[in-house]
Design an enzyme around this catalytic site. Structure first.
Site, PDB file in Angstrom:
ATOM      1  N   ARG A 178       3.231 -35.562  -7.983  1.00 21.70           N
ATOM      2  CA  ARG A 178       4.569 -35.127  -7.546  1.00 21.70           C
ATOM      3  C   ARG A 178       5.622 -35.614  -8.532  1.00 21.70           C
ATOM      4  O   ARG A 178       6.575 -34.913  -8.852  1.00 21.70           O
ATOM      5  CB  ARG A 178       4.884 -35.640  -6.130  1.00 21.70           C
ATOM      6  CG  ARG A 178       6.370 -35.481  -5.781  1.00 21.70           C
ATOM      7  CD  ARG A 178       6.664 -35.495  -4.294  1.00 21.70           C
ATOM      8  NE  ARG A 178       6.060 -36.559  -3.548  1.00 21.70           N
ATOM      9  CZ  ARG A 178       6.463 -37.843  -3.568  1.00 21.70           C
ATOM     10  NH1 ARG A 178       7.477 -38.222  -4.323  1.00 21.70           N
ATOM     11  NH2 ARG A 178       5.844 -38.737  -2.845  1.00 21.70           N
ATOM     12  N   LYS A 204       9.976 -14.809 -13.665  1.00 14.18           N
ATOM     13  CA  LYS A 204      10.319 -13.547 -14.304  1.00 14.18           C
ATOM     14  C   LYS A 204       9.884 -13.542 -15.785  1.00 14.18           C
ATOM     15  O   LYS A 204       8.720 -13.657 -16.068  1.00 14.18           O
ATOM     16  CB  LYS A 204      11.818 -13.306 -14.121  1.00 14.18           C
ATOM     17  CG  LYS A 204      12.313 -13.543 -12.679  1.00 14.18           C
ATOM     18  CD  LYS A 204      11.637 -12.627 -11.708  1.00 14.18           C
ATOM     19  CE  LYS A 204      12.058 -12.664 -10.250  1.00 14.18           C
ATOM     20  NZ  LYS A 204      12.564 -13.807  -9.594  1.00 14.18           N
TER      21      LYS A 204
HETATM   22  C1  LIG Z   1      18.558 -13.791 -11.126  1.00 11.62           C
HETATM   23  C2  LIG Z   1      17.644 -14.528 -10.202  1.00 11.62           C
HETATM   24  N1  LIG Z   1      17.819 -15.848 -10.019  1.00 11.62           N
HETATM   25  C3  LIG Z   1      17.017 -16.555  -9.192  1.00 11.62           C
HETATM   26  C4  LIG Z   1      15.997 -15.957  -8.482  1.00 11.62           C
HETATM   27  C5  LIG Z   1      15.127 -16.778  -7.564  1.00 11.62           C
HETATM   28  O1  LIG Z   1      13.904 -17.062  -8.178  1.00 11.62           O
HETATM   29  P1  LIG Z   1      12.504 -17.250  -7.404  1.00 11.62           P
HETATM   30  O2  LIG Z   1      12.180 -15.964  -6.737  1.00 11.62           O
HETATM   31  O3  LIG Z   1      11.563 -17.649  -8.488  1.00 11.62           O
HETATM   32  O4  LIG Z   1      12.718 -18.338  -6.406  1.00 11.62           O
HETATM   33  C6  LIG Z   1      15.768 -14.593  -8.657  1.00 11.62           C
HETATM   34  C7  LIG Z   1      14.677 -13.930  -7.911  1.00 11.62           C
HETATM   35  O5  LIG Z   1      14.524 -12.738  -7.925  1.00 11.62           O
HETATM   36  C8  LIG Z   1      16.620 -13.863  -9.530  1.00 11.62           C
HETATM   37  O6  LIG Z   1      16.463 -12.536  -9.709  1.00 11.62           O
END
Ligand SMILES: Cc1ncc(COP(=O)(O)O)c(C=O)c1O
Length: 379
Positions: free
Chosen positions: A46, A195
């Site tokens: 952790r 992403k």
């Molecule tokens: C621009 C943006 N920031 C933050 C997030 C949140 O990320 P996560 O889904 O990995 O928690 C997303 C999710 O789609 C996003 O598109």
């Protein structure tokens, strides 16, 4: 070294024990202490582990930051940044932030005495007007999800720093290959590594990149105390993905531009929103502060019925949440990613019923255009 070299070699060194070109996955929860007072530097997963440390070095280097901390999702990373605020503090945010950020702030963090104002951060005067004596943080998404507004990071940072306000930028839509907010004056960067950084849609992850030791200490304290740090296997997957970030982003960028031009010229499409098009309101700013425009495009088909017809007829584009993978994803923000934003707010900030969001992948662009063309013909 150049960006691609850093992406492949920093934090991605061969395993010193065996020479394995890819570092092993340390799938363990604890580390044996050789003798009292003599440890390997790792004690419990952790708190830290070698795969996390390696990925954090890579991400810090690519964002040109002082340090980085990786989390189990983008939301866990963003939550740790929001926890730097104290009861009574105020934050100014881009009005069309990711729906999860809107939900976390309006439905949860307000209960702890934090205040949030959502403004069109692409207009500096709106940011200035929203700032109050208790404003401690400005949180920018640029481009915004899914409305693709672009905010001038340098201008907001210069204004904020005069008032000792911390500027945080969500750089998920562009990745450090196409935009480097710290170099433009921001204090912290967050990512949904789910992403583009991972790029293969096979795990979730988040990152916070900081520029000062004080912020590093505060974020690391939260990471090890709360326990939302990224697990070894997922760190391995993101590290693997990052090696090809530069070539993937070049392809996302060129495919994105070709598809944006196709959509803009199509008679069934009412409006195409892509910062790479000269019709985009902040096209000049985007050209200045970004290295490219990426693979995210939103377009309006005028009605939820038209959007539904398109989404039900695409074959190569997959109807799914998320973005930034090698495969093209298509979604309907009002009913999917931004469903937690109230309908009147959605309408006001441009998330219209007919809005469709495309995360353009790295397939052959002619195939993607043919798929969109046949689905648009069904409207
Ligand atoms: C621009 C943006 N920031 C933050 C997030 C949140 O990320 P996560 O889904 O990995 O928690 C997303 C999710 O789609 C996003 O598109």
């Amino acid at each position: 070294m150049g960006f691609s070299t850093d992406a492949i070699h920093v934090g991605q060194e061969p395993d010193p024990l065996t020479g394995s070109i890819v570092a092993p996955i340390y799938q363990t929860s604890t580390y044996v202490i050789e003798q009292m007072g003599k440890s390997s530097g790792y004690d419990y997963a952790r708190t830290n582990h070698p795969n996390r440390k390696a990925l954090e070095r890579t991400v810090a280097k690519l964002e040109r930051g002082h340090a980085a901390y990786v989390f189990s999702s983008g939301m866990a990373a963003i939550d740790s940044v929001f926890r730097l605020l104290r009861p009574g503090d105020h934050m100014v945010l881009s009005q069309a932030v990711y729906g999860g950020v809107y939900r976390l702030s309006t439905q949860f963090l307000v209960q702890f005495g934090l205040e949030f104002s959502y403004v069109d951060t692409s207009k500096l005067d709106e940011v200035e007007a929203a700032v109050k004596p208790n404003t401690k943080m400005i949180y920018l998404e640029t481009p915004t999800n899914p409305t693709m507004f672009v905010t001038d990071i340098a201008a907001v940072s210069a204004f904020a720093h005069e008032k000792k306000i911390t500027v945080v930028v969500d750089n998920t839509f562009l990745s450090p290959y196409l935009q480097q907010p710290l170099a433009l004056g921001a204090d912290m960067v967050v990512h949904s590594m789910t992403k583009y950084l991972n790029g293969h849609s096979d795990c979730t992850g988040g990152a916070v990149i900081v520029n000062t030791q004080a912020h590093a200490d505060a974020i690391y304290f939260l990471q090890r105390s709360v326990g939302a740090g990224l697990a070894p296997m997922d760190c391995f997957l993101v590290s693997r993905g990052i090696k090809t970030l530069a070539v993937r982003m070049d392809r996302h960028d060129s495919n994105g531009m070709a598809i944006a031009k196709f959509l803009e010229a199509h008679k069934k499409v009412k409006r195409t929103i892509y910062p790479g098009l000269s019709s985009h309101a902040q096209h000049e700013l985007a050209k200045r502060q970004q290295r490219g425009f990426g693979g995210m495009i939103s377009f309006d088909l005028g009605s939820v019925e038209a959007a539904t017809t398109l989404l039900n007829h695409v074959k190569l584009c997959s109807l799914a949440e998320s973005l930034g993978g090698v495969e093209t994803l298509i979604s309907h923000p009002p009913s999917m990613t931004h469903a937690s934003v109230p309908a009147d707010v959605r309408e006001r900030i441009g998330i219209t019923p007919g809005l469709v969001r495309l995360s353009v992948g790295i397939e052959d662009v002619e195939d993607l255009i043919a798929d969109l063309d046949q689905a648009l013909a069904k409207i």
